[in-house]
Enzyme design. Structure first.
Site, PDB file in Angstrom:
ATOM      1  N   LYS A 134       0.732  -1.196   0.111  1.00 40.33           N
ATOM      2  CA  LYS A 134      -0.010  -0.065   0.234  1.00 40.33           C
ATOM      3  C   LYS A 134       0.825   1.169  -0.073  1.00 40.33           C
ATOM      4  O   LYS A 134       0.581   2.341  -0.515  1.00 40.33           O
ATOM      5  CB  LYS A 134      -0.822   0.165   1.099  1.00 40.33           C
ATOM      6  N   HIS A 270      -8.472 -30.038 -36.859  1.00 38.17           N
ATOM      7  CA  HIS A 270      -9.609 -29.409 -36.283  1.00 38.17           C
ATOM      8  C   HIS A 270     -10.277 -30.112 -34.800  1.00 38.17           C
ATOM      9  O   HIS A 270     -11.728 -29.904 -34.975  1.00 38.17           O
ATOM     10  CB  HIS A 270     -10.785 -28.948 -37.358  1.00 38.17           C
TER      11      HIS A 270
END
Length: 509
Positions: A134, A270
Site C-alpha cells: 500500500k 480441427h
C-alpha cells in the site's frame, strides 16, 4: 534505513541481506529467518526488540504491532505522520522482505490434516506485505527471491529503488497475497462444502502471436500444479512456437490418447480424429492410423502413447505435420525429425494419476465447469439388444469404435474395422448426415462389408440403421435411451445387424 525480513522461502536470502548490510541497512528479522542470518554471520535486530513485546502463542503473534505497521505505513511526505512516529518512538521501515508460510505445499502432502493446514495460514506475513505494498511510494516490498538482484542493483546505484520498480513490486506483492488467500479459501471452502464461488489460478506460460484468427489476441496460461496429458507442462523439443489452434488440437489429441492402454496412434485435425488405430506395436499403430486417411492427416497433429521410434519418425518424415506428441522419443527418432525444422516435437507426460480432471469453458459473461469426460466403458457382449449376437472379432472393434467416437464432435459417427478408423463423420446437425459422411469415406477407401459403426448419441429413428446396412455395417454400438429404441432394434434384427447399447452417451460440443 531499515529492512524487515521474515521469509518462508529462504532461497538467496543470505546474499541479499548481506548486500543490504554492506549498504548500511539495519536488518530486523523474525524467528527462523533471524536464526539463519545470525548463523551466517549477519547481525540482526530481533522483532521483539523493536516491538518491546515477546512473540506469543507459538509465534502466531509477533509482527502485529504499531511499531511494525506504523513504521511501514507512515507517509514520508506528510509531516503529521512523521511527527506522530517521532512522538511514539517508532522508526520507519523502508524495505519489507516477506514471503508467506507454505500453505499450498502443506495441503499437497499425503495425509495432511486440517490442523496442519491451519497452522500454515500466515497472519502477520500478509499484513506486512499488504502494508508495504500500500505504501509503495515510500517502501520497497520484496516477495520473490528473483527480485533480489534488481533491488540490490538499484540501491547500489541510486541509494533507493525507482518508483517504477516499487510499483511493480507492489503489484507482485498483492498478487502473492491474492494467490495465497485464494488457495486457503479454496481449501476451506472444499472442507465446508461450499461451491457458490469459483476461484481459478493460472500462470502465463507464453504469449501467442494471435488466437483462432490473426485479428484475435491470445495468451496461453498454465495451471499452478503439473498434471499428466497436459501440453502446458510438456517439453517442446523443436519446432516453431505453438499457436492457439495448435494448442487446442494437441489438447484434443491428448484426450484421445488418454483412453488407450495398448499401443495407439491418432491423427487429428480441427479437434477431430481423422485417423486412429491400435496395433501390436507403436509402429503398426502409426502405419494403420496414417493409412486410415492419408488426405486429412496433411497439416494435422499426431499423438502416440509409446516412445516414438526411428521407424515411426521415418514414416512421418515425408508428411507435412504440425505437431508430433509422444511420452518420449528415441535419439534416432529425434535426429530424423530434426530435419523438419518447423515441425513441433512435444514430449508430454502420459502417466495416469487417476485424479478427477476439471474442465472450464468460458461463455459470454460466464464460465461453465464440468469434470473432463475421462470415463471409459468396456463394451461387452451383455450390452447386446438384438437377436444376432456379436462375434469375438466384432467385440474388439465395437470397443475400439466406442472409444474413438467419444472424441468426435457431436453429432458423431465413427466407422471402424480391424482396429482402425475407416470413416469419421463429425459435427453435423443431424446424425444421418454424420453417418453418410463416415460411411462414404469408408466406401471410397474400399471397405464395403464387415464394418462397425459407433454413435456418440442414441439413434432417434431407424433411418441410420437402414443407411448403415446399405454400406456393409454388420454391428452398431450406441448409448440407447431413445423413446424409439425398439424401432432401431427391430430394424437391426430385420437387416441382420447386431446392436449394442452402452447406456452412456459421450456428446462433445
Amino acid at each position: 534505513m531499515r529492512a524487515l525480513v521474515s521469509v518462508s522461502d529462504k532461497t538467496g536470502l543470505v546474499p541479499f541481506v548481506q548486500g543490504l548490510k554492506e549498504l548500511g541497512w539495519e536488518i530486523i528479522a523474525t524467528g527462523g529467518t533471524q536464526r539463519l542470518l545470525e548463523e551466517s554471520g549477519v547481525e540482526t535486530i530481533g522483532i521483539s526488540d523493536v516491538t518491546g513485546f515477546p512473540e506469543i502463542l507459538d509465534g502466531r503473534v509477533k509482527t502485529l504491532h504499531p511499531k511494525v505497521h506504523g513504521g511501514i505505513l507512515a507517509r514520508r511526505d506528510l509531516p503529521e505522520h512523521m511527527d506522530k512516529l517521532k512522538e511514539l518512538g517508532i522508526a520507519t521501515i523502508d524495505l519489507v522482505c516477506v514471503n508467506l508460510y507454505p500453505f499450498r505445499q502443506t495441503i499437497s502432502k499425503e495425509g495432511v490434516t486440517m490442523a496442519d493446514a491451519i497452522e500454515n495460514i500466515d497472519i502477520g506475513g500478509p499484513s506486512m506485505v499488504r502494508s508495504a505494498a500500500k505504501n509503495w511510494k515510500d517502501v520497497t516490498i520484496v516477495c520473490d527471491p528473483s527480485d533480489y538482484d534488481t533491488v540490490l542493483a538499484e540501491l547500489r546505484e541510486n541509494g533507493r529503488t525507482s518508483d517504477d520498480t516499487r510499483l511493480k513490486l507492489s503489484a507482485k506483492a498483492y498478487t502473492h497475497t491474492a494467490e495465497y488467500d485464494m488457495c486457503i479459501a479454496g481449501y476451506m471452502r472444499e472442507k465446508a462444502g461450499l461451491n457458490e464461488k469459483l476461484f481459478l489460478e493460472y500462470d502465463l506460460k507464453q504469449g501467442l502471436r494471435y488466437g483462432e484468427n490473426p485479428h484475435q489476441s491470445a495468451k496461453f496460461y498454465a495451471a499452478t500444479e503439473p498434471v499428466p496429458f497436459s501440453l502446458a507442462f510438456g517439453r517442446q523439443i523443436q519446432g516453431k512456437e505453438l499457436s492457439y489452434n495448435n494448442i487446442q488440437d494437441a489438447n484434443a489429441a491428448l484426450n484421445v490418447v488418454r483412453d488407450f492402454d495398448e499401443p495407439f496412434c491418432v491423427a487429428l485435425k480441427h479437434m477431430n480424429p481423422c485417423g486412429a488405430a491400435v496395433g501390436a506395436t507403436i509402429e503398426e499403430a502409426w502405419q494403420r492410423a496414417y493409412e486410415a486417411d492419408k488426405v486429412s492427416i496433411y497439416g494435422g497433429i499426431v499423438a502416440v502413447n509409446r516412445p516414438l521410434t526411428a521407424e515411426v519418425a521415418l514414416g512421418m518424415k515425408p508428411i507435412f505435420l504440425e505437431i508430433v506428441i509422444a511420452p518420449s522419443f528415441t535419439p534416432e527418432a529425434l535426429e530424423i525429425l530434426s530435419s523438419k525444422k518447423n515441425l513441433r516435437v512435444m514430449e508430454v507426460d502420459m502417466t495416469r494419476d487417476g485424479k478427477s480432471v476439471p474442465q472450464y469453458i468460458s461463455v459470454n459473461g460466464g464460465m461453465l465447469s464440468q469434470q473432463l469426460d475421462t470415463q471409459v466403458e468396456k463394451v461387452t457382449p451383455e450390452m447386446c439388444v438384438t437377436a444376432l449376437k456379436p462375434s469375438e472379432s466384432q467385440m474388439a472393434d465395437l470397443d475400439f469404435g466406442w472409444k474413438i467416437v467419444k472424441h468426435v464432435k457431436s453429432n458423431a459417427i465413427a466407422v471402424v474395422r480391424d482396429g482402425h478408423t475407416i470413416g469419421i463423420g463429425a459435427g453435423q446437425t443431424n446424425r444421418v448426415g454424420s453417418a453418410e459422411i463416415a460411411l462414404n469415406l469408408a466406401r471410397e477407401a474400399g471397405f464395403t462389408e464387415g464394418l462397425i459403426l459407433a454413435s456418440d448419441g442414441f439413434l432417434p429413428f431407424d433411418d441410420t440403421v437402414s443407411l448403415a446396412a446399405r454400406y456393409g455395417v454388420s454391428a452398431i454400438v450406441q448409448p440407447g435411451g431413445s423413446i424409439r429404441d425398439e424401432d432401431a432394434i427391430r430394424k437391426a434384427d430385420e437387416l441382420g445387424i447386431t446392436m449394442l447399447f452402452t447406456g452412456v452417451r459421450h456428446f462433445k460440443h
